[in-house]
Design a protein around this motif. Structure first.
Motif, PDB file in Angstrom:
ATOM      1  N   HIS A  90       5.295  -5.873  -7.567  1.00  0.00           N
ATOM      2  CA  HIS A  90       4.279  -5.751  -8.750  1.00  0.00           C
ATOM      3  C   HIS A  90       5.218  -5.705 -10.059  1.00  0.00           C
ATOM      4  O   HIS A  90       4.928  -5.064 -10.835  1.00  0.00           O
TER       5      HIS A  90
ATOM      6  N   THR B  99       3.482   1.821  -1.852  1.00  0.00           N
ATOM      7  CA  THR B  99       3.976   1.498  -3.243  1.00  0.00           C
ATOM      8  C   THR B  99       3.226   1.718  -4.404  1.00  0.00           C
ATOM      9  O   THR B  99       3.568   1.950  -5.628  1.00  0.00           O
ATOM     10  N   TYR B 100       2.090   1.112  -4.374  1.00  0.00           N
ATOM     11  CA  TYR B 100       1.470   0.502  -5.270  1.00  0.00           C
ATOM     12  C   TYR B 100       0.147   1.591  -5.848  1.00  0.00           C
ATOM     13  O   TYR B 100      -0.467   2.014  -4.852  1.00  0.00           O
ATOM     14  N   ARG B 101       0.080   1.962  -6.785  1.00  0.00           N
ATOM     15  CA  ARG B 101      -1.190   2.707  -7.136  1.00  0.00           C
ATOM     16  C   ARG B 101      -1.810   2.051  -8.272  1.00  0.00           C
ATOM     17  O   ARG B 101      -1.060   1.613  -9.273  1.00  0.00           O
TER      18      ARG B 101
ATOM     19  N   ARG C 208       2.659   4.045 -12.698  1.00  0.00           N
ATOM     20  CA  ARG C 208       2.030   4.734 -11.550  1.00  0.00           C
ATOM     21  C   ARG C 208       2.270   3.713 -10.415  1.00  0.00           C
ATOM     22  O   ARG C 208       1.384   3.685  -9.506  1.00  0.00           O
ATOM     23  N   THR C 209       3.443   2.974 -10.407  1.00  0.00           N
ATOM     24  CA  THR C 209       3.855   2.128  -9.284  1.00  0.00           C
ATOM     25  C   THR C 209       5.549   2.187  -9.292  1.00  0.00           C
ATOM     26  O   THR C 209       5.865   2.057 -10.611  1.00  0.00           O
TER      27      THR C 209
ATOM     28  N   TYR D 244       7.732   5.424 -12.839  1.00  0.00           N
ATOM     29  CA  TYR D 244       6.459   5.672 -12.312  1.00  0.00           C
ATOM     30  C   TYR D 244       5.305   6.588 -13.237  1.00  0.00           C
ATOM     31  O   TYR D 244       4.126   6.263 -13.052  1.00  0.00           O
TER      32      TYR D 244
ATOM     33  N   ARG E 110       7.529  -3.380 -16.611  1.00  0.00           N
ATOM     34  CA  ARG E 110       7.984  -3.195 -15.133  1.00  0.00           C
ATOM     35  C   ARG E 110       9.301  -4.100 -14.814  1.00  0.00           C
ATOM     36  O   ARG E 110      10.327  -3.493 -14.261  1.00  0.00           O
TER      37      ARG E 110
ATOM     38  N   SER F  51       6.424  -0.274  -7.135  1.00  0.00           N
ATOM     39  CA  SER F  51       6.363  -1.294  -6.002  1.00  0.00           C
ATOM     40  C   SER F  51       7.169  -2.618  -6.688  1.00  0.00           C
ATOM     41  O   SER F  51       6.755  -2.934  -7.625  1.00  0.00           O
TER      42      SER F  51
ATOM     43  N   SER G  93       0.757  -1.215   0.180  1.00  0.00           N
ATOM     44  CA  SER G  93      -0.096   0.095  -0.006  1.00  0.00           C
ATOM     45  C   SER G  93       0.735   1.304   0.137  1.00  0.00           C
ATOM     46  O   SER G  93       0.371   2.475  -0.441  1.00  0.00           O
TER      47      SER G  93
ATOM     48  N   SER H 154      -2.964   1.362 -12.096  1.00  0.00           N
ATOM     49  CA  SER H 154      -2.730   1.722 -13.335  1.00  0.00           C
ATOM     50  C   SER H 154      -3.388   1.335 -14.651  1.00  0.00           C
ATOM     51  O   SER H 154      -4.076   0.287 -14.311  1.00  0.00           O
TER      52      SER H 154
END
Length: 282
Positions: free
Chosen positions: A150, A16-18, A144-145, A140, A156, A147, A14, A20
Motif C-alpha cells: 500500500h 501488515t495493513y490496517r 497505521r500500516t 506506522y 507513504r 505494508s 492482512s 487508516s
C-alpha cells in the motif's frame, strides 16, 4: 507471508495493513513498489553489489574523492526520486535506478561518517538502527500500516524511501563492523550473511516472526551480503578476492540488472495483480 505465483515469499497484506484515516497527501491509486518475488531479491542484491563497487570505483579510480562522489550521487538520486514520485504506478526502470543510486548514497553516508568524521562503526551502526526504528514508528503512527502493498500516497512513499536509505546505511555500517572485527574474509562473509537471511526465513515460517519485520530484516542483511559478494569478486587475489576489479564487476552486475529490468518491464511479472488488469500511464 504468502507464496507468490513465482514461488517466492511476500508479506501478506492482512499481516501488515490496517485501515487508516484518509491521507492528506496525493493518492496515486497504484502501488509504487514491486511485488516481492525472486526477481526482487536478485535485483536488490545486485544493486547492493553495484552500490559497493561503484562507490569504490568513483572514489578511488575516477579521482572524485569521497566528498565529490557523495555530492554527485546525491544529486543524481534526488533527480531520479523526483521522477519516481511523479510516476503514477510502479515502473521497473525508474524504481530500480533509484534503488541502485540509494545503495551508493547509503554506502557513502556510512563511509563518510567513518573515514571523514572518524565515527566508530559501533556508534554508526547503533545510530542507523535507531534512525530506522524511528522511521518505522513514525510511519506506522502516521499511516497505521507498514505494508509495502500500500505504498500508494506521497507520504507513504516518502517513508518507504527513507526506510530504504537507512537500511542501506545500516547494512553498510554493520557489514563493515562484522568484517573488521571478525576478519572472516569475503567468501566466508558471503556465506555468513546468506545463512543469516536463511535464519530469518526459518524464524518466520517455523517460529511465526512477523512478516513485516521478516521482510525488513532480510532487506538490511542483503546489503552486507551483496557488498561482500562485490568485494570477493573485485578485490585482488592477495586480499582474498578473485581480482576482477571494480570496473569489470560493476559492468557485469549492471548488465545483469539491466537485463532483468527489461524482462520485468516486458513481462510485468512483478506488478500487482490489479495493476496488470488495468493499463496505466505515467
Amino acid at each position: 507471508m504468502r507464496v507468490a505465483r513465482s514461488g517466492t515469499m511476500t508479506p501478506e497484506i492482512s499481516d501488515t495493513y490496517r485501515p487508516s484515516a484518509p491521507a492528506t497527501s496525493h493518492r496515486s491509486g497504484w502501488n509504487k513498489v514491486p511485488e516481492i518475488t525472486v526477481y526482487f531479491w536478485v535485483i536488490k542484491v545486485l544493486c547492493t553489489t553495484v552500490g559497493e563497487t561503484a562507490a569504490d570505483l568513483l572514489n578511488e579510480k575516477a579521482g572524485l574523492g569521497l566528498t565529490g562522489v557523495s555530492l554527485l550521487m546525491s544529486v543524481l538520486l534526488v533527480a531520479v526520486l523526483v521522477v519516481q514520485f511523479r510516476t503514477r504506478a510502479y515502473r521497473p526502470g525508474v524504481y530500480w535506478l533509484a534503488v541502485a543510486l540509494i545503495s551508493v548514497v547509503g554506502t557513502l553516508i556510512s563511509d563518510n561518517l567513518t573515514d571523514n568524521l572518524g565515527v566508530p562503526l559501533e556508534a554508526s551502526t547503533v545510530a542507523f538502527a535507531v534512525a530506522l526504528v524511528v522511521v518505522f514508528v513514525v510511519w506506522y503512527r502516521s499511516e497505521r500500516t507498514l505494508s509495502i502493498h500500500h505504498v500508494d500516497t506521497v507520504r507513504r512513499e516518502s517513508f518507504y524511501w527513507l526506510a530504504v536509505l537507512f537500511t542501506f546505511a545500516l547494512g553498510t555500517a554493520a557489514g563493515d563492523l562484522v568484517a573488521e572485527r571478525m576478519d572472516l574474509g569475503y567468501l566466508v562473509s558471503v556465506v555468513l550473511f546468506a545463512l543469516a537471511i536463511a535464519a530469518v526465513a526459518v524464524a518466520h515460517f517455523a517460529l511465526g516472526l512477523n512478516a513485516v519485520w521478516s521482510f525488513w530484516i532480510a532487506y538490511v542483511l542483503t546489503r552486507p551480503l551483496g557488498a561482500s559478494a562485490g568485494d570477493y569478486l573485485s578485490q585482488p587475489t592477495a586480499d582474498g578476492g578473485l581480482g576482477l576489479g571494480t570496473v569489470v564487476t560493476s559492468v557485469l552486475f549492471l548488465a545483469v540488472i539491466l537485463g532483468l529490468v527489461v524482462f520485468l518491464t516486458v513481462t510485468r511479472r512483478d506488478v500487482a495483480e490489479r495493476e496488470r488488469l488495468t493499463p496505466t500511464a505515467g
